[in-house]
Design an enzyme around this catalytic site. Sequence first.
Site, short mmCIF file in Angstrom:
data_model
loop_
_atom_site.label_atom_id
_atom_site.label_comp_id
_atom_site.label_asym_id
_atom_site.label_seq_id
_atom_site.Cartn_x
_atom_site.Cartn_y
_atom_site.Cartn_z
N GLU A 86 32.67 63.87 40.04
CA GLU A 86 33.90 63.12 40.34
C GLU A 86 33.87 62.59 41.78
O GLU A 86 34.88 62.58 42.49
CB GLU A 86 35.15 63.97 40.10
CG GLU A 86 35.28 64.49 38.68
CD GLU A 86 35.52 63.41 37.63
OE1 GLU A 86 35.78 62.24 37.99
OE2 GLU A 86 35.45 63.73 36.43
N CYS A 180 34.16 46.83 27.65
CA CYS A 180 33.44 45.75 28.30
C CYS A 180 34.48 44.86 28.98
O CYS A 180 35.68 44.94 28.68
CB CYS A 180 32.60 44.96 27.30
SG CYS A 180 33.56 43.95 26.14
#
Length: 190
Positions: A86, A180
């Site tokens: 992270e 996308c």
Amino acid sequence: MAKLYFKYGAMGSSKTAQALITKFNYEERSMKVWLIKPALDDRDGARILRSRIGLESECDPISVEDDIYDMFKGQHSDVDVIIADECQFFTEAHIDQLREIVDRQEIPVMCFGLRGDFMAHLFTGSRRLFELADSIAEIKTVCSCGEKAIINARLGDKGNVITEGSQVLLGGNDRYLAMCHKCWQDKIRK
């Protein structure tokens, strides 16, 4: 020669799983790993790093005020590698401190994290890693249309794509969907 590695991907690309598998591989060879994550990420508990497929391990949380280099020198100087997950939530100073460990202590540091937020803007930690990492690799995942996912679309209560709000909102599949760019734009237009 030690290196600073950055492995990034969209949500759901197995970044945490790969971080935990890498940890396992080092430990299987009797090498000592220091596993860290930003304290901000407390979804699974302050000291737990858990992947979506169920792999987990204890880790050390790093707060905004912590100096990773000092922590390393004080308590973890015997490690063979540092694995950080992270990393998008780390500060620029944290990334600089990890770079310093690589340069001064010759310890490899492997960072895993997101490239960008729900509006396709770089996170602070990710931007600094793109600037400083010796090795940068994308962990790919796919959009529901089959194309490569690069956007972490934030979802509203009705599954609609959100385009406003704080950069950081912790969540998983309940809040985010990797898409996308075309599908993300199409969902925003709807």
